[in-house]
Design a protein around this motif. Structure first.
Motif, PDB file in Angstrom:
ATOM      1  N   LYS A 138       0.836  -1.208   0.000  1.00  0.00           N
ATOM      2  CA  LYS A 138       0.000   0.000   0.000  1.00  0.00           C
ATOM      3  C   LYS A 138       0.867   1.253   0.000  1.00  0.00           C
ATOM      4  N   ARG A 139       1.954   1.207   0.752  1.00  0.00           N
ATOM      5  CA  ARG A 139       2.832   2.373   0.809  1.00  0.00           C
ATOM      6  C   ARG A 139       3.511   2.613  -0.537  1.00  0.00           C
ATOM      7  N   ILE A 140       3.911   1.543  -1.208  1.00  0.00           N
ATOM      8  CA  ILE A 140       4.520   1.673  -2.538  1.00  0.00           C
ATOM      9  C   ILE A 140       3.517   2.283  -3.508  1.00  0.00           C
ATOM     10  N   LEU A 141       2.277   1.773  -3.494  1.00  0.00           N
ATOM     11  CA  LEU A 141       1.251   2.301  -4.393  1.00  0.00           C
ATOM     12  C   LEU A 141       0.933   3.762  -4.080  1.00  0.00           C
ATOM     13  N   ARG A 142       0.872   4.110  -2.789  1.00  0.00           N
ATOM     14  CA  ARG A 142       0.602   5.508  -2.424  1.00  0.00           C
ATOM     15  C   ARG A 142       1.728   6.425  -2.899  1.00  0.00           C
ATOM     16  N   THR A 143       2.942   5.939  -2.857  1.00  0.00           N
ATOM     17  CA  THR A 143       4.078   6.752  -3.308  1.00  0.00           C
ATOM     18  C   THR A 143       4.100   6.900  -4.817  1.00  0.00           C
ATOM     19  N   PHE A 144       3.776   5.825  -5.536  1.00  0.00           N
ATOM     20  CA  PHE A 144       3.894   5.834  -6.988  1.00  0.00           C
ATOM     21  C   PHE A 144       2.679   6.443  -7.693  1.00  0.00           C
ATOM     22  N   TRP A 145       1.497   6.303  -7.112  1.00  0.00           N
ATOM     23  CA  TRP A 145       0.276   6.673  -7.830  1.00  0.00           C
ATOM     24  C   TRP A 145       0.236   8.146  -8.252  1.00  0.00           C
ATOM     25  N   PRO A 146       0.708   9.109  -7.439  1.00  0.00           N
ATOM     26  CA  PRO A 146       0.663  10.509  -7.888  1.00  0.00           C
ATOM     27  C   PRO A 146       1.422  10.759  -9.195  1.00  0.00           C
ATOM     28  N   PHE A 147       2.450   9.953  -9.497  1.00  0.00           N
ATOM     29  CA  PHE A 147       3.218  10.161 -10.724  1.00  0.00           C
ATOM     30  C   PHE A 147       2.445   9.719 -11.974  1.00  0.00           C
ATOM     31  N   SER A 148       1.324   9.036 -11.759  1.00  0.00           N
ATOM     32  CA  SER A 148       0.510   8.600 -12.903  1.00  0.00           C
ATOM     33  C   SER A 148      -0.525   9.645 -13.306  1.00  0.00           C
ATOM     34  N   GLU A 149      -0.631  10.723 -12.541  1.00  0.00           N
ATOM     35  CA  GLU A 149      -1.729  11.674 -12.745  1.00  0.00           C
ATOM     36  C   GLU A 149      -1.745  12.227 -14.168  1.00  0.00           C
ATOM     37  N   ARG A 150      -0.582  12.583 -14.716  1.00  0.00           N
ATOM     38  CA  ARG A 150      -0.538  13.186 -16.046  1.00  0.00           C
ATOM     39  C   ARG A 150      -0.834  12.184 -17.161  1.00  0.00           C
ATOM     40  N   HIS A 151      -0.839  10.895 -16.813  1.00  0.00           N
ATOM     41  CA  HIS A 151      -0.955   9.868 -17.851  1.00  0.00           C
ATOM     42  C   HIS A 151      -2.203   9.000 -17.692  1.00  0.00           C
ATOM     43  N   ARG A 152      -3.105   9.408 -16.809  1.00  0.00           N
ATOM     44  CA  ARG A 152      -4.272   8.562 -16.543  1.00  0.00           C
ATOM     45  C   ARG A 152      -5.247   8.529 -17.704  1.00  0.00           C
ATOM     46  N   GLY A 153      -5.145   9.505 -18.604  1.00  0.00           N
ATOM     47  CA  GLY A 153      -5.981   9.455 -19.802  1.00  0.00           C
ATOM     48  C   GLY A 153      -5.717   8.196 -20.603  1.00  0.00           C
ATOM     49  N   SER A 154      -4.448   7.827 -20.749  1.00  0.00           N
ATOM     50  CA  SER A 154      -4.109   6.588 -21.457  1.00  0.00           C
ATOM     51  C   SER A 154      -4.626   5.372 -20.709  1.00  0.00           C
ATOM     52  N   PHE A 155      -4.597   5.440 -19.376  1.00  0.00           N
ATOM     53  CA  PHE A 155      -5.104   4.318 -18.584  1.00  0.00           C
ATOM     54  C   PHE A 155      -6.589   4.109 -18.819  1.00  0.00           C
ATOM     55  N   TRP A 156      -7.360   5.196 -18.797  1.00  0.00           N
ATOM     56  CA  TRP A 156      -8.807   5.053 -18.990  1.00  0.00           C
ATOM     57  C   TRP A 156      -9.127   4.636 -20.426  1.00  0.00           C
ATOM     58  N   LYS A 157      -8.344   5.093 -21.381  1.00  0.00           N
ATOM     59  CA  LYS A 157      -8.547   4.635 -22.756  1.00  0.00           C
ATOM     60  C   LYS A 157      -8.243   3.144 -22.875  1.00  0.00           C
ATOM     61  N   SER A 158      -7.217   2.688 -22.191  1.00  0.00           N
ATOM     62  CA  SER A 158      -6.917   1.245 -22.220  1.00  0.00           C
ATOM     63  C   SER A 158      -8.026   0.453 -21.544  1.00  0.00           C
TER      64      SER A 158
END
Length: 567
Positions: free
Chosen positions: A20-40
């Motif tokens: 959970k701590r790893i995910l909490r640390t890493f998840w903010p760096f995905s903010e600019r790229h979440r459009g690709s995630f939702w498209k996938s």
């Protein structure tokens, strides 16, 4: 509950908290790229929808025969041409949606991990890697390796786990609609596979952490072999152990996948038994039973992939472990670095220990070295001489103890600041192609110190090139002696506070090295060099004897030796 069960539960709880701590640390760096995630995700829903729709045209075509009516008047619902065209569209649509899903997943994973890697390297500039107990070969190369593995695992996990997980849920819902009992069988099987996958990921995480430690020790042994030689036995031992751990990782993945095969097989067995009983009692339509059979065939490979890729999450978490520690450490004040002041009085070692793979490579030792001194670290091969120099420049991290630069702790100093104050001449210096002027740190139009060039022998090397100081060369184009001459000239021009020389008497004869020491020595700096026990000793040098990583008691009748201070 037994003590063993309690310990296992606590261990699993700690693993989940760590994830959970790893995910909490890493998840903010995905903010600019979440459009690709939702498209996938949308593309994955398209793949799942077409997979779920695939059996129904077949049922429509075979419906009359399955119901016992035989051949009936052709309609669009049982026309082979229509059904064939519809199946063609479904298959082509599957390919298109899967292609788009993989593209968007790759964009998301690559961009996300790229930002994580950038943040980790920026954080590494703020955090002393020695405070994180990293080992040689551990920071730059290992961070690149960790992010590469994380990226590859993330692409596979998002592609297979998301698609196949949604597909299984869709099949479960349709099964419940067709037959609640059949749906319950497959949902129980899915829950069991999820539990097996989670357990496999936990075990793989622990084993992969051990494997990464082995790989770090392997890198350390390789580096020791380069600098110290005669490391074949220890290298072989660590190399063999690393191979065993890697085999265990593959074995864990294989066992987890085998368990998913078994669970699916059991679910299929019971589904067939229950399905035929319901078919005989007319509780289920033959056409719907055909749908069940097709779904059972379709489910097998996706569920095995889901289990295998889900287990791989443990490997990804182990790779992200170091990245998360460095990023988090950069925000904690106890790891922040301070500026290094010029050395005024002394460097003190307080119970310093540098751990190796099998035993301590150095220490515990306590020692005091003052400015204006020239000190020789003397001892046999493997005594810890080079390790002590590497520890001062941050290449060999402290396991225990303190190193004080006047009143500052070196563990609070960045490696770049250390490099600005400490010069290190290794036994095999190297540099990329550049001019002699740039190598010596001279500005355009600035002249080199003729005395430094002459005493080191660098003048003869430079004079061989027609353009003089502006000639460009890399270390691979010169002999080892020429490279060492230029590296020493560079050190003299830089005028560091502390000069570290690794086995200089193997490069220069005693008389020339005596002149080099005279040029290096100044009242406000410290010169420290290593040498073998049988090497002749220059005049005016204080000796520190090392044996098996410890300070030997100096002979009291030898005024050239310095006694270890009692701190």
């Amino acid at each position: 509950m037994t003590e063993v069960e309690l310990t296992r539960r606590q261990q699993r709880k700690r693993i989940h908290q760590r994830w959970k701590r790893i995910l909490r640390t890493f998840w903010p760096f995905s903010e600019r790229h979440r459009g690709s995630f939702w498209k996938s995700t949308v593309a994955a829903l398209g793949v799942v929808g077409l997979r779920l729709a695939l059996p129904w045209p077949i049922r429509s075509l075979l419906g009359p025969w399955l119901s016992g009516e035989g051949q009936v008047e052709a309609t669009w619902m049982n026309n082979p041409w229509t059904i064939g065209a519809l199946l063609l569209l479904i298959v082509v649509g599957l390919g298109l949606f899967e292609f788009r899903q993989r593209v968007y997943v790759a964009r998301f994973a690559i961009a996300w991990v790229r930002d994580i890697r950038a943040e980790a390297f920026f954080a590494a500039n703020k955090v002393d890697p020695r405070s994180l107990q990293t080992t040689s070969g551990d920071l730059v190369a290992r961070l690149v390796g960790d992010t590469a593995r994380l990226k590859a695992g993330l692409k596979g996990t998002l592609t297979h786990v998301v698609t196949n997980g949604i597909f299984f849920l869709g099949v479960g819902v349709l099964m419940l609609w067709i037959s609640p009992l059949l749906g319950a069988i497959f949902l129980v099987a899915g829950a069991s596979i999820f539990w097996v996958t989670l357990r496999g990921a936990e075990i793989l995480y622990l084993h992969y952490l051990k494997l990464r430690k082995k790989e770090g020790k392997l890198a350390t042994r390789i580096e020791q072999a380069v600098y110290e030689g005669e490391q074949k036995a220890s290298f072989t031992k660590v190399n063999y152990s690393s191979g065993l751990h890697e085999t265990n990782v593959v074995r864990i993945q294989g066992r987890t996948t085998l368990a998913s095969h078994a669970l699916l097989g059991i679910a299929t067995f019971f589904a067939l038994i229950v399905g035929f009983e319901q078919l005989e009692s007319n509780a289920i339509d033959p056409g719907k039973m055909l749908i069940v059979f097709i779904y059972m065939i379709e489910l097998h490979r996706p569920m095995v992939r889901l289990c295998r890729q889900g287990t791989r999450f443990g490997k990804m978490a182990a790779c992200g472990n170091r990245l998360e520690r460095i990023i988090r450490a950069a925000s904690e004040s106890k790891y922040l670095l301070t500026d290094l002041e010029p050395l005024k009085k002394k460097i003190r070692f307080k119970s310093v220990v540098v751990a190796g793979t099998d035993r301590n490579r150095l220490g515990p030792i306590s020692l005091e070295m003052r400015t204006g001194q020239i000190i020789a670290l003397q001892g046999p091969a493997g005594a810890g001489k080079t390790t002590l120099l590497e520890m001062l420049i941050g290449r060999a991290p402290l396991t225990d103890g303190k190193v004080l630069w006047d009143k500052q702790r070196l563990s609070k100093i960045s490696l770049s600041d250390l490099g600005g104050r400490i010069g290190f001449l290794s036994c095999n210096p190297q540099w990329p192609r550049q001019s002699f002027r740039a190598l010596l740190g001279l500005k355009k139009g600035e002249f080199a110190n003729a005395e430094y060039l002459a005493v080191t022998g660098a003048k003869k090397v430079i004079d061989r090139f027609t353009e003089g100081l502006d000639s460009e060369v890399n270390s691979q184009e010169l002999s080892r002696r020429q490279v060492a001459n230029l590296a020493m000239a560079q050190m003299l021009h830089q005028k560091k506070d502390v000069m570290l020389l690794d086995d200089p008497l193997k490069i220069w004869p005693l008389d020339q090295f005596q002149r080099i020491l005279a040029a290096l020595s100044r009242p406000n700096n410290l010169v420290l060099f290593t040498c073998a026990a049988q090497d002749p000793m220059p005049q005016g040098v204080r000796i520190v004897l090392l044996q098996d990583g410890l300070l030997d008691a100096p002979s009291l009748n030898d005024e050239s030796e310095i006694e270890p201070c009692d701190l």
